[in-house]
Design an enzyme around this catalytic site. Sequence first.
Site, short mmCIF file in Angstrom:
data_model
loop_
_atom_site.label_atom_id
_atom_site.label_comp_id
_atom_site.label_asym_id
_atom_site.label_seq_id
_atom_site.Cartn_x
_atom_site.Cartn_y
_atom_site.Cartn_z
CE LYS B 95 -3.10 2.71 2.92
NZ LYS B 95 -4.08 2.70 4.02
N GLY B 156 -8.43 8.60 9.97
CA GLY B 156 -8.80 8.70 11.38
C GLY B 156 -9.87 9.73 11.69
N GLY B 183 -11.28 7.56 6.43
CA GLY B 183 -12.45 8.37 6.74
C GLY B 183 -13.73 7.58 6.87
CB THR B 205 -9.80 5.13 12.87
OG1 THR B 205 -8.48 5.43 12.46
CG2 THR B 205 -10.15 5.93 14.11
#
Lengths: 66, 256
Positions: B95, B156, B183, B205
């Site tokens: 990634k 986050g 998000g 998150t």
Amino acid sequence: MRLTINGEAREVDGQISVAELLEEIEQDVAGVAIAINRNITPQAEWLTTLLNEGDEVVLFRAIAGG
Amino acid sequence: MLTIADKTFESRLFSGTGKFANPSLMADAILASGTQLVTMAMKRVDLNRRDDDILSPLIKAGVNLLPNTSGACTADEALFAARLAREALGTNWVKLEIHPDPKYLMPDPIETLKAAEQLVKDGFVVLPYIHADPVLAKRLEQVGCQAVMPLGAPIGSNKGLKTRDFLEIIIEQASVPVVVDAGVGAPSHAAEAMELGADAVLVNTAIAVSPQPVAMAQAFQQAVQAGRIAYEAGLGATSHQAVASSPLTAFLDEPA
């Protein structure tokens, strides 16, 4: 022989291999990558790669992340 | 089934491994989510400390590992991180994430494109993390990235699909899988992304910092499934004015 490992100076006896160094500093090898003087040393070469005076060794590990 | 490069996935939910209270909770949540791909980061080892072992539970869980290049601020740093990760984990999947600004963690498009091109040449399977820029997504595809990972909102932030309109464009134009990453703060956001036609979502998150990560992981799994089923079934068109569900007969009028 003097080396730097992850920024810390270290004295080692004679010329040792990368594999031996890892054993000496008691670091688990799972998920670890090593760079010597900013060149990555593949795991397959850890037994045969010998360290030299003044080498800067950095150990990295895979950790939690997003 | 979702195919990216040489792998197929039954689950369209990918998960991060960061921010969990401890490795055991992380492992439980990952299991509960049904995910088959998790991200990891690379870090300089602190020789004076024993890091938590998170690799063993992940290997035990049998999930695919996707190391990221988080911490890199330039293409060169990202290349170095990717090569370290390939050595450390034995995977050529990466990634690609380059975000020099610590306040908003916005991905640098120029360094990302530069690094992507080189990483593809070096034999990596590159999944680049980007803003929802349709032009950039296409450029990355053209240099050989095997998927694109546009953000919904800052990492986050849990703000949801702030980039919704542009995600739609990317999804319409992409010839590689689109993974909405960052998000995604609630299962409803994940469902929304899947309803738009995203191929997968990556969540970290929202699951990790929930007071009940295992339950939240399950909720996300269900949301991703629901969104995908809805997308494949075909969502109804939206309309500005009302469209009656029953015929508008005057059943209360007296017969003439």
